[in-house]
Design a protein around this motif. Structure first.
Motif, PDB file in Angstrom:
ATOM      1  N   THR B  14      -7.098 -49.933  32.731  1.00  7.33           N
ATOM      2  CA  THR B  14      -6.597 -48.251  32.938  1.00  7.33           C
ATOM      3  C   THR B  14      -6.033 -46.855  31.982  1.00  7.33           C
ATOM      4  O   THR B  14      -6.527 -47.450  30.679  1.00  7.33           O
ATOM      5  CB  THR B  14      -4.815 -48.288  33.564  1.00  7.33           C
ATOM      6  OG1 THR B  14      -4.534 -49.585  32.524  1.00  7.33           O
ATOM      7  CG2 THR B  14      -5.252 -49.611  34.208  1.00  7.33           C
ATOM      8  N   ARG B  15      -6.208 -46.222  32.297  1.00  9.43           N
ATOM      9  CA  ARG B  15      -5.894 -44.915  31.623  1.00  9.43           C
ATOM     10  C   ARG B  15      -5.077 -45.006  29.720  1.00  9.43           C
ATOM     11  O   ARG B  15      -4.141 -45.722  30.592  1.00  9.43           O
ATOM     12  CB  ARG B  15      -5.818 -43.413  31.917  1.00  9.43           C
ATOM     13  CG  ARG B  15      -6.913 -42.987  32.226  1.00  9.43           C
ATOM     14  CD  ARG B  15      -6.221 -41.561  33.751  1.00  9.43           C
ATOM     15  NE  ARG B  15      -4.707 -41.884  34.334  1.00  9.43           N
ATOM     16  CZ  ARG B  15      -4.540 -40.886  34.925  1.00  9.43           C
ATOM     17  NH1 ARG B  15      -4.344 -39.457  34.234  1.00  9.43           N
ATOM     18  NH2 ARG B  15      -3.797 -40.994  36.015  1.00  9.43           N
ATOM     19  N   GLY B  16      -5.677 -45.202  28.752  1.00  8.97           N
ATOM     20  CA  GLY B  16      -4.536 -45.163  27.698  1.00  8.97           C
ATOM     21  C   GLY B  16      -4.612 -46.525  26.704  1.00  8.97           C
ATOM     22  O   GLY B  16      -4.436 -46.682  25.896  1.00  8.97           O
ATOM     23  N   GLN B  17      -5.420 -46.959  28.166  1.00 12.39           N
ATOM     24  CA  GLN B  17      -5.712 -48.713  27.243  1.00 12.39           C
ATOM     25  C   GLN B  17      -6.957 -48.598  26.144  1.00 12.39           C
ATOM     26  O   GLN B  17      -7.140 -47.711  25.930  1.00 12.39           O
ATOM     27  CB  GLN B  17      -5.817 -50.052  27.970  1.00 12.39           C
ATOM     28  CG  GLN B  17      -4.834 -50.419  29.155  1.00 12.39           C
ATOM     29  CD  GLN B  17      -5.626 -51.467  30.013  1.00 12.39           C
ATOM     30  OE1 GLN B  17      -6.744 -51.557  30.576  1.00 12.39           O
ATOM     31  NE2 GLN B  17      -4.396 -52.595  29.606  1.00 12.39           N
ATOM     32  N   GLN B  18      -7.235 -49.878  25.724  1.00 10.23           N
ATOM     33  CA  GLN B  18      -8.388 -49.969  24.725  1.00 10.23           C
ATOM     34  C   GLN B  18      -9.297 -50.728  25.152  1.00 10.23           C
ATOM     35  O   GLN B  18      -8.930 -51.383  25.255  1.00 10.23           O
ATOM     36  CB  GLN B  18      -7.992 -49.949  22.887  1.00 10.23           C
ATOM     37  CG  GLN B  18      -7.855 -51.124  22.935  1.00 10.23           C
ATOM     38  CD  GLN B  18      -7.924 -51.453  21.132  1.00 10.23           C
ATOM     39  OE1 GLN B  18      -7.475 -50.579  20.005  1.00 10.23           O
ATOM     40  NE2 GLN B  18      -7.047 -52.478  20.637  1.00 10.23           N
ATOM     41  N   VAL B  19     -10.298 -50.575  24.834  1.00  6.71           N
ATOM     42  CA  VAL B  19     -11.472 -51.884  25.148  1.00  6.71           C
ATOM     43  C   VAL B  19     -12.434 -51.829  23.676  1.00  6.71           C
ATOM     44  O   VAL B  19     -12.751 -51.390  23.383  1.00  6.71           O
ATOM     45  CB  VAL B  19     -12.285 -51.639  26.426  1.00  6.71           C
ATOM     46  CG1 VAL B  19     -12.782 -50.312  25.855  1.00  6.71           C
ATOM     47  CG2 VAL B  19     -13.149 -52.450  26.519  1.00  6.71           C
ATOM     48  N   ARG B  63     -12.225 -41.863  19.028  1.00 12.14           N
ATOM     49  CA  ARG B  63     -11.923 -42.626  19.971  1.00 12.14           C
ATOM     50  C   ARG B  63     -13.021 -43.665  19.668  1.00 12.14           C
ATOM     51  O   ARG B  63     -12.489 -44.754  20.162  1.00 12.14           O
ATOM     52  CB  ARG B  63     -11.910 -42.928  21.741  1.00 12.14           C
ATOM     53  CG  ARG B  63     -10.537 -41.499  21.490  1.00 12.14           C
ATOM     54  CD  ARG B  63      -9.933 -40.959  23.099  1.00 12.14           C
ATOM     55  NE  ARG B  63     -11.109 -40.379  24.238  1.00 12.14           N
ATOM     56  CZ  ARG B  63     -11.535 -41.142  24.755  1.00 12.14           C
ATOM     57  NH1 ARG B  63     -11.285 -42.089  24.841  1.00 12.14           N
ATOM     58  NH2 ARG B  63     -12.605 -40.266  25.175  1.00 12.14           N
ATOM     59  N   PHE B  64     -13.908 -43.773  19.655  1.00 16.28           N
ATOM     60  CA  PHE B  64     -15.404 -44.863  19.841  1.00 16.28           C
ATOM     61  C   PHE B  64     -15.539 -44.984  19.032  1.00 16.28           C
ATOM     62  O   PHE B  64     -16.064 -44.041  17.567  1.00 16.28           O
ATOM     63  CB  PHE B  64     -16.732 -43.644  20.380  1.00 16.28           C
ATOM     64  CG  PHE B  64     -16.755 -43.025  21.814  1.00 16.28           C
ATOM     65  CD1 PHE B  64     -15.529 -42.496  22.701  1.00 16.28           C
ATOM     66  CD2 PHE B  64     -17.191 -44.504  22.575  1.00 16.28           C
ATOM     67  CE1 PHE B  64     -16.025 -42.073  23.472  1.00 16.28           C
ATOM     68  CE2 PHE B  64     -16.736 -44.193  24.676  1.00 16.28           C
ATOM     69  CZ  PHE B  64     -16.248 -43.150  24.584  1.00 16.28           C
ATOM     70  N   SER B  74     -22.572 -57.288  17.193  1.00 14.91           N
ATOM     71  CA  SER B  74     -21.814 -55.264  16.923  1.00 14.91           C
ATOM     72  C   SER B  74     -20.863 -55.413  18.379  1.00 14.91           C
ATOM     73  O   SER B  74     -20.783 -56.396  19.169  1.00 14.91           O
ATOM     74  CB  SER B  74     -23.110 -54.147  16.990  1.00 14.91           C
ATOM     75  OG  SER B  74     -22.217 -53.342  17.086  1.00 14.91           O
ATOM     76  N   GLU B  75     -19.806 -54.762  17.879  1.00 16.52           N
ATOM     77  CA  GLU B  75     -19.098 -54.441  18.497  1.00 16.52           C
ATOM     78  C   GLU B  75     -18.456 -52.797  18.760  1.00 16.52           C
ATOM     79  O   GLU B  75     -19.232 -52.404  17.720  1.00 16.52           O
ATOM     80  CB  GLU B  75     -17.748 -55.112  18.274  1.00 16.52           C
ATOM     81  CG  GLU B  75     -17.451 -56.744  18.483  1.00 16.52           C
ATOM     82  CD  GLU B  75     -16.115 -57.044  18.240  1.00 16.52           C
ATOM     83  OE1 GLU B  75     -15.382 -58.160  18.578  1.00 16.52           O
ATOM     84  OE2 GLU B  75     -15.053 -57.031  17.791  1.00 16.52           O
ATOM     85  N   MET B  76     -18.336 -52.680  20.024  1.00 16.40           N
ATOM     86  CA  MET B  76     -17.533 -51.033  19.654  1.00 16.40           C
ATOM     87  C   MET B  76     -16.128 -51.108  20.636  1.00 16.40           C
ATOM     88  O   MET B  76     -15.862 -52.086  20.988  1.00 16.40           O
ATOM     89  CB  MET B  76     -19.200 -50.431  20.850  1.00 16.40           C
ATOM     90  CG  MET B  76     -18.402 -50.298  21.802  1.00 16.40           C
ATOM     91  SD  MET B  76     -19.525 -49.096  22.703  1.00 16.40           S
ATOM     92  CE  MET B  76     -17.896 -47.469  23.129  1.00 16.40           C
ATOM     93  N   ASN B  77     -15.782 -50.072  20.019  1.00 13.79           N
ATOM     94  CA  ASN B  77     -14.232 -49.961  20.325  1.00 13.79           C
ATOM     95  C   ASN B  77     -14.272 -48.621  21.173  1.00 13.79           C
ATOM     96  O   ASN B  77     -14.454 -47.730  20.239  1.00 13.79           O
ATOM     97  CB  ASN B  77     -13.618 -50.251  19.620  1.00 13.79           C
ATOM     98  CG  ASN B  77     -11.672 -50.318  20.130  1.00 13.79           C
ATOM     99  OD1 ASN B  77     -11.349 -51.267  20.704  1.00 13.79           O
ATOM    100  ND2 ASN B  77     -11.508 -48.929  20.061  1.00 13.79           N
ATOM    101  N   VAL B  78     -13.590 -48.516  22.278  1.00 14.28           N
ATOM    102  CA  VAL B  78     -13.093 -47.167  22.686  1.00 14.28           C
ATOM    103  C   VAL B  78     -11.510 -47.254  22.786  1.00 14.28           C
ATOM    104  O   VAL B  78     -11.056 -48.698  23.899  1.00 14.28           O
ATOM    105  CB  VAL B  78     -13.563 -46.797  24.115  1.00 14.28           C
ATOM    106  CG1 VAL B  78     -13.712 -45.339  24.771  1.00 14.28           C
ATOM    107  CG2 VAL B  78     -15.137 -47.254  23.837  1.00 14.28           C
TER     108      VAL B  78
END
Lengths: 113, 112
Positions: B14-19, B63-64, B74-78
């Motif tokens: 959902t909006r506002g979360q991170q992944v 944010r990315f 590798s990891e990517m975070n948003v």
């Protein structure tokens, strides 16, 4: 600013005939070009590449042509087979400075049996 | 030889979360690149890592972010997810920065 353009979003070709996919680029620093094929729910698969020192590269049914003066490349598939139905992306890279790959928006090729 | 693997394959946030998305390159490959694919936009370059160092970055907001570990994974975070972040995120690996890239199947992210 779309530096790599695939102006045909879709293309339909009869099985057995030639499929020609086109790609134009604007950045004259690009000197290496690739074609990828993508099926739904899968990542792109590398097909064929060409360096700017060549104007043609062939691999089986796939041939890529490069026209540097026109900043244009094309992928020819002969003969086209039903399994060739996929989205095709062209990509370009400069070996000087920023070496990242720049992709076009893709062309969906449908082979009609 | 095993191909590029990405986990998870599907994600709903959902909006506002991170992944955080993960990518394991082909064995021996030390370069990992990340791309975002949205309908009509093709593949947009996010960033590239080689030997744990970010070599290139695309035009995405801060944010990315991403990182690469010593085993080349590798990891990517948003962070602070937005609806427009819904996309297929693709990871590609290669022996080195100028070598042919091989893609994983992608992680499809849906932001509600």
């Amino acid at each position: 600013d779309q530096q790599v353009k695939q102006n045909s979003p879709s293309l339909s070709v009869q099985e057995g005939r030639i499929s020609i996919l086109n790609c134009d680029y604007t950045n004259s620093m690009f000197d290496y070009f690739l074609w990828y094929k993508k099926y739904p729910a899968e990542g792109p698969t590398f097909l064929i590449s060409i360096s700017s020192i060549k104007d043609k590269n062939e691999d089986g049914r796939f041939t890529v042509f490069l026209n540097k003066s026109a900043k244009h490349l094309s992928l020819h598939i002969v003969p086209s087979q039903p399994g060739d139905s996929a989205v095709y992306f062209c990509a370009a890279r400069s070996n000087f400075g920023n070496e990242k790959l720049t992709f076009g928006t893709g062309t969906r090729l449908t082979i009609i049996p | 030889k095993a191909g590029v693997t990405q986990t998870p394959r599907y994600l709903i946030k959902t909006r506002g979360q991170q992944v955080t998305l993960s990518c394991s390159p082909i064995s021996g490959h030390r370069s990992v690149s990340w791309y975002q694919q949205t309908p009509g936009q093709g593949l947009q370059f996010l960033f590239e890592y080689f030997s744990e160092t970010q070599r290139n970055k695309g035009n995405f907001p801060g944010r990315f972010s991403g990182r690469q570990f010593s085993n080349s994974r590798s990891e990517m975070n948003v962070s602070t997810l937005e609806l427009g972040d819904s996309a297929l995120y693709l990871c590609a690996s290669s022996f080195g920065p100028k070598e042919t890239q091989y893609f994983g199947p992608g992680t499809r992210l849906l932001v509600l």
